[in-house]
Design a protein around this motif. Structure first.
Motif, PDB file in Angstrom:
ATOM      1  N   PHE A  91     -25.807 -13.234 -25.836  1.00  0.00           N
ATOM      2  CA  PHE A  91     -26.759 -12.587 -26.752  1.00  0.00           C
ATOM      3  C   PHE A  91     -28.077 -12.314 -26.035  1.00  0.00           C
ATOM      4  O   PHE A  91     -28.635 -11.228 -26.120  1.00  0.00           O
ATOM      5  N   GLN A  92     -28.567 -13.340 -25.331  1.00  0.00           N
ATOM      6  CA  GLN A  92     -29.861 -13.204 -24.659  1.00  0.00           C
ATOM      7  C   GLN A  92     -29.828 -12.173 -23.547  1.00  0.00           C
ATOM      8  O   GLN A  92     -30.839 -11.554 -23.238  1.00  0.00           O
ATOM      9  N   ASN A  93     -28.661 -11.977 -22.958  1.00  0.00           N
ATOM     10  CA  ASN A  93     -28.541 -10.971 -21.899  1.00  0.00           C
ATOM     11  C   ASN A  93     -28.801  -9.564 -22.436  1.00  0.00           C
ATOM     12  O   ASN A  93     -29.161  -8.668 -21.687  1.00  0.00           O
ATOM     13  N   TYR A  94     -28.597  -9.395 -23.731  1.00  0.00           N
ATOM     14  CA  TYR A  94     -28.884  -8.116 -24.381  1.00  0.00           C
ATOM     15  C   TYR A  94     -30.282  -8.086 -24.998  1.00  0.00           C
ATOM     16  O   TYR A  94     -30.635  -7.143 -25.711  1.00  0.00           O
ATOM     17  N   GLY A  95     -31.047  -9.152 -24.753  1.00  0.00           N
ATOM     18  CA  GLY A  95     -32.379  -9.223 -25.341  1.00  0.00           C
ATOM     19  C   GLY A  95     -32.342  -9.567 -26.814  1.00  0.00           C
ATOM     20  O   GLY A  95     -33.289  -9.295 -27.555  1.00  0.00           O
ATOM     21  N   ILE A  96     -31.230 -10.170 -27.269  1.00  0.00           N
ATOM     22  CA  ILE A  96     -31.070 -10.538 -28.679  1.00  0.00           C
ATOM     23  C   ILE A  96     -31.187 -12.053 -28.807  1.00  0.00           C
ATOM     24  O   ILE A  96     -30.493 -12.786 -28.100  1.00  0.00           O
ATOM     25  N   GLN A  97     -32.050 -12.534 -29.687  1.00  0.00           N
ATOM     26  CA  GLN A  97     -32.191 -13.965 -29.900  1.00  0.00           C
ATOM     27  C   GLN A  97     -31.575 -14.355 -31.246  1.00  0.00           C
ATOM     28  O   GLN A  97     -32.116 -14.018 -32.300  1.00  0.00           O
ATOM     29  N   PRO A  98     -30.411 -15.035 -31.253  1.00  0.00           N
ATOM     30  CA  PRO A  98     -29.843 -15.492 -32.526  1.00  0.00           C
ATOM     31  C   PRO A  98     -30.833 -16.369 -33.276  1.00  0.00           C
ATOM     32  O   PRO A  98     -31.540 -17.179 -32.682  1.00  0.00           O
ATOM     33  N   GLY A  99     -30.885 -16.213 -34.572  1.00  0.00           N
ATOM     34  CA  GLY A  99     -31.829 -16.952 -35.408  1.00  0.00           C
ATOM     35  C   GLY A  99     -31.906 -16.314 -36.782  1.00  0.00           C
ATOM     36  O   GLY A  99     -31.157 -15.369 -37.087  1.00  0.00           O
ATOM     37  N   PRO A 100     -32.804 -16.794 -37.628  1.00  0.00           N
ATOM     38  CA  PRO A 100     -32.887 -16.311 -39.010  1.00  0.00           C
ATOM     39  C   PRO A 100     -33.082 -14.799 -39.143  1.00  0.00           C
ATOM     40  O   PRO A 100     -32.613 -14.198 -40.102  1.00  0.00           O
ATOM     41  N   ASP A 147     -38.477 -13.452 -11.494  1.00  0.00           N
ATOM     42  CA  ASP A 147     -37.969 -13.092 -12.824  1.00  0.00           C
ATOM     43  C   ASP A 147     -37.232 -14.242 -13.494  1.00  0.00           C
ATOM     44  O   ASP A 147     -36.646 -14.076 -14.572  1.00  0.00           O
ATOM     45  N   GLY A 148     -37.221 -15.405 -12.850  1.00  0.00           N
ATOM     46  CA  GLY A 148     -36.509 -16.549 -13.404  1.00  0.00           C
ATOM     47  C   GLY A 148     -35.049 -16.572 -12.980  1.00  0.00           C
ATOM     48  O   GLY A 148     -34.551 -15.637 -12.332  1.00  0.00           O
ATOM     49  N   LEU A 149     -34.353 -17.632 -13.314  1.00  0.00           N
ATOM     50  CA  LEU A 149     -32.928 -17.755 -12.994  1.00  0.00           C
ATOM     51  C   LEU A 149     -32.114 -17.001 -14.039  1.00  0.00           C
ATOM     52  O   LEU A 149     -32.394 -17.086 -15.234  1.00  0.00           O
ATOM     53  N   GLU A 150     -31.108 -16.271 -13.578  1.00  0.00           N
ATOM     54  CA  GLU A 150     -30.246 -15.524 -14.492  1.00  0.00           C
ATOM     55  C   GLU A 150     -29.329 -16.480 -15.247  1.00  0.00           C
ATOM     56  O   GLU A 150     -28.624 -17.296 -14.636  1.00  0.00           O
ATOM     57  N   VAL A 151     -29.321 -16.357 -16.559  1.00  0.00           N
ATOM     58  CA  VAL A 151     -28.451 -17.200 -17.395  1.00  0.00           C
ATOM     59  C   VAL A 151     -26.988 -16.979 -17.030  1.00  0.00           C
ATOM     60  O   VAL A 151     -26.199 -17.922 -16.945  1.00  0.00           O
ATOM     61  N   VAL A 152     -26.626 -15.710 -16.803  1.00  0.00           N
ATOM     62  CA  VAL A 152     -25.238 -15.378 -16.455  1.00  0.00           C
ATOM     63  C   VAL A 152     -24.832 -16.095 -15.171  1.00  0.00           C
ATOM     64  O   VAL A 152     -23.768 -16.714 -15.095  1.00  0.00           O
ATOM     65  N   LEU A 153     -25.695 -16.048 -14.167  1.00  0.00           N
ATOM     66  CA  LEU A 153     -25.406 -16.678 -12.876  1.00  0.00           C
ATOM     67  C   LEU A 153     -25.209 -18.190 -13.040  1.00  0.00           C
ATOM     68  O   LEU A 153     -24.247 -18.761 -12.504  1.00  0.00           O
ATOM     69  N   ILE A 154     -26.098 -18.817 -13.787  1.00  0.00           N
ATOM     70  CA  ILE A 154     -26.003 -20.270 -13.993  1.00  0.00           C
ATOM     71  C   ILE A 154     -24.725 -20.628 -14.742  1.00  0.00           C
ATOM     72  O   ILE A 154     -24.011 -21.577 -14.383  1.00  0.00           O
ATOM     73  N   ALA A 155     -24.409 -19.858 -15.792  1.00  0.00           N
ATOM     74  CA  ALA A 155     -23.209 -20.129 -16.589  1.00  0.00           C
ATOM     75  C   ALA A 155     -21.940 -19.962 -15.763  1.00  0.00           C
ATOM     76  O   ALA A 155     -21.030 -20.804 -15.807  1.00  0.00           O
ATOM     77  N   VAL A 156     -21.870 -18.872 -14.983  1.00  0.00           N
ATOM     78  CA  VAL A 156     -20.689 -18.629 -14.137  1.00  0.00           C
ATOM     79  C   VAL A 156     -20.556 -19.736 -13.095  1.00  0.00           C
ATOM     80  O   VAL A 156     -19.456 -20.251 -12.851  1.00  0.00           O
TER      81      VAL A 156
END
Length: 500
Positions: free
Chosen positions: A337-346, A202-211
């Motif tokens: 944002f991405q953890n909620y499935g939300i992509q900031p952008g226009p 499933d790929g590397l978790e962004v939360v895990l990498i950030a923490v």
């Protein structure tokens, strides 16, 4: 009129008891984080990212924004009283603020810092309210080639600005891009770079990498390399300003806001440059030049602190409208944002309007909360400095471990967490920035998808990026960011040789 209707709706959402409580907790925690030297808002937000698994999106984004804002306010307290900036944006505040404190004027310095932060933050939030939807309206017209170039611009600017050198910044970026490739290919569905480990499918978790990169590496680095320094605070005077100090402060607040806001909105922004620039302007035009560097000039505190908060608020424009983070904390917020499935952008202002406007409204509310928290409770915040470092960093490690394990109850995640933490220690030891890793990991897969889509439009021809005016313009900007500073450095060196 739509802007004001949307903002009113945002206030209704942000003003619910639950969201107000999250804002208050975020502001309080952020102020405490800002007071404690070495623990910045990026570390705090990264450490608390696991709450996104349990908490509703709007509430958690309001909470994280409160931490971000509060840390900027709190950083001025230690800068002034202890000459120990909690954040890089507070370095300039320490120059004059600590001299004022040593001369018995700590109260005035703290007051102008807190009120200046409130004024600048409020004006900057009004500007975000007015201009963010406008930027989003124009940005929505961009196609895959422009999006790819925009992400390429984000990669280069973040790497160049947040690193001690472009090479170090790009190295960190490529580490992040490599992490982003782990898992299933978005288009073909085939596994890549998993090494046969099922947990990596499933790929590397962004939360895990950030923490790991921010919280765990911060704690481990301090344990391994930092000494146990004991600071002594200057005596506190009453937190208020005289009529003369008010008269000298308010023009500095307004000038600094005008300087700080544009720096936050551009991808190559940040709060360090506008704070130094504001300090230079105030020193240049001040009628009390003799106070600078001696007894402490109040303009030298008012200006940089206001510029810092204006720039920090303005970073929300590129983050929300373009999905480009311009600071460490903005990069972590992008991950939230991405953890909620939300992509900031226009399209964020259309697809998640309630969340965006509630977040903007919470900034107005947070500003008032922080003013109330900072002026009467300065004495309480200073007492936080008495927490022993061993216990403080042990607490961070425990919190990070429990938070990451609670996400998937996976022992593999904990091994990966501390492996990433050790990578963060090595990077920090050799001055490699960590923010580009997070940016590369989050935006890398998106950039790959946009590049593939652009090549499909161009029927496999790379010239598609040169044929479209906006794409070509962005490519020129990317090349300028990479090569212009180096070129100017060479020309300056040659000029110096000729003059000698």
């Amino acid at each position: 009129m739509d802007i004001w209707n949307n903002l009113l709706q945002g206030f209704i959402t942000a003003g619910t008891p639950v969201n107000l409580l999250w804002a208050l907790v975020g502001c309080t925690l952020g102020t405490a984080i800002g007071v404690l030297p070495g623990i910045g808002p990026a570390t705090a937000v990264a450490m608390l990212l696991p709450i996104t698994v349990k908490v509703e999106a709007t509430a958690s984004m309001i909470f994280f924004a409160g931490i971000y804002y509060g840390a900027m306010y709190g950083g001025s307290t230690t800068s002034i009283l202890l000459n120990t900036p909690g954040e890089s944006g507070s370095m300039v505040t320490a120059m004059e603020g600590n001299k004022m404190a040593k001369n018995g004027r700590a109260g005035a310095a703290l007051a102008t810092a807190a009120i200046g932060s409130f004024v600048a933050g409020t004006i900057a939030t009004v500007l975000v309210t007015l201009f963010a939807p406008l930027v989003a309206t124009y940005a929505i017209r961009l196609g895959p080639p422009e999006y790819f170039m925009l992400m390429l611009l984000a990669f280069t600017t973040v790497s160049a600005v947040l690193g001690k050198s472009t090479v170090r910044g790009l190295t960190s970026l490529f580490i992040g891009l490599a992490m982003g490739l782990v898992g299933l290919d978005q288009l073909t569905g085939s596994a890549r770079y998993t090494g046969g480990v099922s947990e990596l499918m499933d790929g590397l978790e962004v939360v895990l990498i950030a923490v790991g990169l921010f919280a765990v590496s911060e704690a481990l680095y301090n344990v391994m390399y930092e000494g146990r320094t004991v600071e002594t605070a200057n005596p506190m005077s009453k937190v208020h300003m005289t009529k003369s100090e008010w008269k000298r402060s308010w023009p500095a607040w307004l000038r600094a806001t005008a300087i700080g806001f544009p720096f936050g909105t551009i991808p190559a922004g940040g709060s360090e440059i506008p704070t130094f620039l504001s300090y230079a302007v105030e020193k240049k035009i001040s009628k009390n030049k003799e106070e600078f560097g001696t007894t402490g000039a109040i303009e030298g505190v008012a200006g940089p602190e206001a510029a810092n908060n204006a720039a920090i608020t303005a970073t929300l424009i590129p983050l929300l409208t373009l999905g480009i983070p311009t600071s460490n904390t903005a990069a972590i917020l992008l991950g939230a944002f991405q953890n909620y499935g939300i992509q900031p952008g226009p399209q964020l202002f259309d697809t998640n309007a309630n969340l965006v406007w509630a977040l903007i409204a919470s900034l107005y509310i947070g500003n008032v909360m922080l003013l109330v928290l900072n002026l009467p409770m300065v004495g309480l915040w200073v007492k936080l400095l008495k927490i022993p470092k061993p216990q403080l960093y042990a607490g961070i490690l425990i919190f990070a471990t429990v938070g990451v394990y609670g996400m998937r109850q996976s022992a593999f995640d904990l091994v990966l967490l501390y492996g990433i933490g050790l990578l963060g220690v090595v990077m920090r030891r050799f001055d490699f920035p960590t923010a580009p890793v997070v940016v590369g990991m989050i935006l890398g897969p998106l950039a790959e998808a946009q590049m593939r889509n652009a090549l499909s439009i161009g029927e496999g021809k790379w010239t598609i990026f040169l044929e479209r005016p906006m794409s070509l313009t962005l490519l020129i900007v990317v090349l300028s960011v990479l090569f212009l500073p180096r070129l100017l450095k060479i020309l300056t060196a040659k000029k110096a040789i000729v003059l000698n």
